[in-house]
Design an enzyme around this catalytic site. Structure first.
Site, mmCIF file in Angstrom:
data_model
loop_
_atom_site.group_PDB
_atom_site.id
_atom_site.type_symbol
_atom_site.label_atom_id
_atom_site.label_comp_id
_atom_site.label_asym_id
_atom_site.label_seq_id
_atom_site.Cartn_x
_atom_site.Cartn_y
_atom_site.Cartn_z
ATOM 1 N N THR A 250 -7.438 8.269 -0.430
ATOM 2 C CA THR A 250 -7.030 7.053 0.268
ATOM 3 C C THR A 250 -6.088 7.485 1.381
ATOM 4 O O THR A 250 -5.173 8.275 1.144
ATOM 5 C CB THR A 250 -6.307 6.083 -0.682
ATOM 6 O OG1 THR A 250 -7.218 5.655 -1.689
ATOM 7 C CG2 THR A 250 -5.783 4.873 0.073
ATOM 8 N N GLU B 282 0.808 -1.220 0.000
ATOM 9 C CA GLU B 282 0.000 0.000 0.000
ATOM 10 C C GLU B 282 0.843 1.273 0.000
ATOM 11 O O GLU B 282 0.437 2.294 -0.568
ATOM 12 C CB GLU B 282 -0.916 0.009 1.231
ATOM 13 C CG GLU B 282 -1.937 -1.120 1.272
ATOM 14 C CD GLU B 282 -3.094 -0.911 0.310
ATOM 15 O OE1 GLU B 282 -3.400 0.256 -0.003
ATOM 16 O OE2 GLU B 282 -3.671 -1.919 -0.129
ATOM 17 N N ASP C 184 -7.919 5.967 -8.300
ATOM 18 C CA ASP C 184 -8.591 4.677 -8.497
ATOM 19 C C ASP C 184 -10.105 4.789 -8.429
ATOM 20 O O ASP C 184 -10.804 3.771 -8.366
ATOM 21 C CB ASP C 184 -8.103 3.657 -7.469
ATOM 22 C CG ASP C 184 -8.432 4.051 -6.037
ATOM 23 O OD1 ASP C 184 -8.923 5.178 -5.814
ATOM 24 O OD2 ASP C 184 -8.184 3.232 -5.123
#
Length: 276
Positions: free
Chosen positions: A84, A61, A79
């Site tokens: 995020t 990640e 995405d």
């Protein structure tokens, strides 16, 4: 009365007869051997294994093993899920970031992120930053300096991702590696009703093999699960690089490392990592 004294031989014969006639004193029975306690292999919820799991996920990640440095992380990676952020990739577009900030606000009202709750509710389900820009990322980093916010991230990671993965893994009879494979899948795909969610990845694997709890072979089951996971990743361009399975989890499995024991060596996106 005068009695003729016995000779020593007579006395010895008498004593021998007496000993033969009298049962020997009962000897205490030997204590049974102490039962041998065999400690079961640690599951992913063992603190040391959990830390390893966090490092491996962070390698994928965040391209770093230092997962504790990721509380402050936040960016839009393009995405379709908006921002995020944090130790597990909470997303503004998938609801888990909203849940996190709501929980944080419950335990610490008036925190620096509380004012963004209306905007987070509106952008949930898409990639919009409406109501979040321009200061949300700065305020997220500021919140990450607060121990209460770090604990809130830990809490939501466990509630939504870690604990369900470990519970299902133990129910399926898989060891630490299998539990990790479940955890990594839930982190990326969630556990909703869509075809690429964790529960449907597992359902797809069930059409090819059985988990140990159903009489199957653990290695065969995990290979089937990872095959299904790769299929799910390839359904979405943002997740089409499957190296976190191919050159990480599959490597551990091929070595028979079902307990996820160290040392561990793997690659993600071509970068090499090691835990000694």
């Amino acid at each position: 009365m005068f009695t003729t004294p016995r000779t020593p031989l007579a006395i010895g014969v008498l004593l021998g007869a007496t000993l033969l006639a009298t049962p020997a004193a009962a000897q205490p029975a030997a204590a049974p051997p102490a039962p041998v306690t065999v400690r079961a292999a640690a599951g992913l919820d063992d603190p040391a294994k959990k830390d390893i799991a966090m490092q491996i996920v962070s390698s994928a990640e965040n391209s770093s093993l230092d997962w504790k440095a990721q509380y402050k992380y936040i960016e839009d990676i393009g995405d379709g899920r908006g921002y995020t952020a944090g130790i597990i990739g909470f997303c503004s577009g998938t609801g888990d970031m909203l849940d996190l900030v709501e929980y944080y606000t419950q335990v610490k009202p008036g925190n620096v992120l509380a004012k963004y709750l209306p905007a987070l509710r509106k952008v949930n389900g898409g990639d919009s930053h409406a109501g979040l820009d321009p200061n949300f990322t700065k305020d997220w980093a500021k919140a990450a300096q607060d121990a209460a916010f770090k604990k809130a991230q830990d809490h939501e990671r466990d509630r939504v991702y870690f604990d369900p993965a470990v519970k299902q893994g133990k129910s399926d009879g898989v060891g630490t590696l299998g539990q990790f494979a479940y955890y990594d899948a839930i982190v990326m795909h969630g556990d909703g009703g869509d075809a690429t969610s964790f529960r449907n990845i597992r359902k797809r694997a069930l059409s090819k093999a059985k988990p140990p709890a159903q009489g199957g072979n653990e290695t065969a089951w995990l290979n089937a699960f990872l095959d299904a996971r790769v299929w799910a990743m390839k359904q979405e361009e943002a997740h089409s690089d499957t190296s976190r399975v191919d050159t990480a989890q599959r490597v551990f499995l091929k070595k028979g490392n079902l307990n996820l024991d160290t040392p561990l060596d793997w690659k993600v996106y071509g970068d090499a990592y090691h835990i000694g």
